[in-house]
Design a protein around this motif. Structure first.
Motif, PDB file in Angstrom:
ATOM      1  N   VAL A 170      77.060 102.369 -72.967  1.00 43.79           N
ATOM      2  CA  VAL A 170      76.849 100.981 -72.561  1.00 43.79           C
ATOM      3  C   VAL A 170      77.421 100.770 -71.165  1.00 43.79           C
ATOM      4  N   PHE A 171      76.783  99.886 -70.404  1.00 46.74           N
ATOM      5  CA  PHE A 171      77.250  99.510 -69.068  1.00 46.74           C
ATOM      6  C   PHE A 171      78.236  98.369 -69.270  1.00 46.74           C
ATOM      7  N   PHE A 172      79.531  98.684 -69.254  1.00 46.01           N
ATOM      8  CA  PHE A 172      80.583  97.767 -69.692  1.00 46.01           C
ATOM      9  C   PHE A 172      81.528  97.505 -68.530  1.00 46.01           C
ATOM     10  N   ASN A 173      81.380  96.344 -67.884  1.00 47.67           N
ATOM     11  CA  ASN A 173      82.151  96.107 -66.660  1.00 47.67           C
ATOM     12  C   ASN A 173      81.993  94.681 -66.174  1.00 47.67           C
ATOM     13  N   GLN A 174      82.584  94.417 -65.000  1.00 46.47           N
ATOM     14  CA  GLN A 174      82.446  93.123 -64.331  1.00 46.47           C
ATOM     15  C   GLN A 174      82.146  93.320 -62.847  1.00 46.47           C
ATOM     16  N   VAL A 175      81.295  94.274 -62.523  1.00 48.47           N
ATOM     17  CA  VAL A 175      81.043  94.562 -61.108  1.00 48.47           C
ATOM     18  C   VAL A 175      80.430  93.363 -60.388  1.00 48.47           C
ATOM     19  N   GLN A 176      79.524  92.646 -61.027  1.00 49.95           N
ATOM     20  CA  GLN A 176      78.904  91.499 -60.357  1.00 49.95           C
ATOM     21  C   GLN A 176      79.932  90.419 -60.035  1.00 49.95           C
ATOM     22  N   LEU A 177      80.838  90.140 -60.961  1.00 50.48           N
ATOM     23  CA  LEU A 177      81.809  89.074 -60.740  1.00 50.48           C
ATOM     24  C   LEU A 177      82.827  89.422 -59.662  1.00 50.48           C
ATOM     25  N   HIS A 178      83.074  90.695 -59.437  1.00 46.44           N
ATOM     26  CA  HIS A 178      84.139  91.096 -58.522  1.00 46.44           C
ATOM     27  C   HIS A 178      83.658  91.572 -57.159  1.00 46.44           C
ATOM     28  N   HIS A 179      82.414  92.007 -57.058  1.00 48.03           N
ATOM     29  CA  HIS A 179      81.968  92.599 -55.796  1.00 48.03           C
ATOM     30  C   HIS A 179      81.734  91.517 -54.742  1.00 48.03           C
ATOM     31  N   PRO A 180      82.201  91.738 -53.499  1.00 47.58           N
ATOM     32  CA  PRO A 180      82.069  90.717 -52.446  1.00 47.58           C
ATOM     33  C   PRO A 180      80.631  90.295 -52.162  1.00 47.58           C
ATOM     34  N   SER A 181      79.652  91.162 -52.418  1.00 51.96           N
ATOM     35  CA  SER A 181      78.271  90.809 -52.126  1.00 51.96           C
ATOM     36  C   SER A 181      77.793  89.617 -52.942  1.00 51.96           C
ATOM     37  N   SER A 182      78.424  89.376 -54.087  1.00 54.10           N
ATOM     38  CA  SER A 182      78.003  88.266 -54.939  1.00 54.10           C
ATOM     39  C   SER A 182      78.419  86.913 -54.364  1.00 54.10           C
ATOM     40  N   LEU A 183      79.307  86.910 -53.375  1.00 53.09           N
ATOM     41  CA  LEU A 183      79.805  85.660 -52.807  1.00 53.09           C
ATOM     42  C   LEU A 183      78.816  85.003 -51.856  1.00 53.09           C
TER      43      LEU A 183
END
Length: 288
Positions: free
Chosen positions: A178-191
């Motif tokens: 499973v892809f289990f993480n929070q990369v979208q919430l933490h990566h600067p590109s999402s800002l």
């Protein structure tokens, strides 16, 4: 639950948050009541209000607390009041994310893992004292060490933590990846460019409130984040909330998000069946 990762309960006589808490407690005794990032719901003991985040912004896909040393295996959302428009809670099967991800990228995530960086800048996001529920730095340091989290205190008293986690794991019951993480919430590109630049001007590149790198310390490319965002949207399932609805999900089989909305909206959250990183790595199985 193991087949779909989430179940919608509709038409049950749950009129209040207290009813919802009793409902969740009956299915998973011992709800978790020490979560630092969400405000407690006044009408209950171990339930929370939803994330205080601007209504016009989407809360991106994530698995709850997957960047920490422990997380809830089970999570419930209760619709106390649906919004006038929008406000869905999209769900994504994290097994499907692995299946659709380019093989080379999945192997890289699997091999390197992730490094989450959180800087508790004063006046921005939750204060470290509130998050750890203490003003004692020594207690905070001891808890970080116990969780395998690196930490730094800056001269102005700001705390920064670095946590090393897997990005792809095997589910403790099904054995599936499973892809289990929070990369979208933490990566600067999402800002977005404007906010990202503003935060760098305020705090500096090394003290962004949140960031995530590959586990070896290398930046995750914006192109990779773009691909991940496309995959999440391709796999997302949405439904309009109705008052009294409850969604129960396996937090490792299903990632969730929140769409923008207008009008009042009240979603109540409960969490249970806590799982630790140590137990996962040891191969400990839990009852489904």
């Amino acid at each position: 639950m193991q087949r779909h990762g989430a179940i919608l309960f509709r038409g049950f006589p749950l009129a209040t948050p207290s009813d919802f808490e009793a409902f969740a407690e009956a299915m998973s005794p011992g709800l978790y009541g020490q979560y630092g990032d969400l405000p407690k719901k006044e009408e209950g003991k171990n339930i929370y209000r939803s994330t205080p985040y601007p209504e016009q912004k989407m809360i991106l896909f994530h698995n709850e607390s997957s960047h920490l040393a422990s997380w809830p295996r089970k999570q419930w959302f209760f619709c106390e009041l649906p919004s006038q428009t929008g406000g869905a809670t999209p769900l994504v099967d994290t097994r499907e994310m692995v299946r659709r991800m380019p093989k080379e990228l999945a192997e890289k995530f699997d091999r390197t893992g992730l490094q989450y960086i959180r800087t508790f800048n004063e006046g921005f996001d939750v204060d470290w004292r509130e998050f750890f529920k203490t003003e004692d730095r020594a207690e905070v340091e001891a808890r970080c060490r116990a969780a395998g989290t690196d930490f730094t205190w800056f001269e102005d008293g700001t705390l920064q933590t670095r946590t090393f986690c897997h990005a792809i794991v095997r589910h403790p019951v099904t054995g599936e990846r499973v892809f289990f993480n929070q990369v979208q919430l933490h990566h600067p590109s999402s800002l977005g460019t404007a906010m990202h630049d503003d935060l760098i001007n305020i705090f500096g590149a090394d003290r962004l409130p949140r960031n995530v790198l590959y586990g070896d310390g290398m930046p995750i490319e914006d192109e990779v984040m773009g691909l991940i965002s496309e995959l999440y949207e391709t796999c997302a399932v949405r439904f309009p909330w109705q008052r009294g609805d409850v969604v129960m999900l396996d937090n490792m089989l299903a990632a969730h998000a929140r769409d923008p909305y207008t009008g009042p909206r009240k979603i109540v959250v409960a969490m249970g069946q806590m799982m630790s990183r140590d137990a996962l790595e040891a191969g400990t199985e839990l009852a489904s």
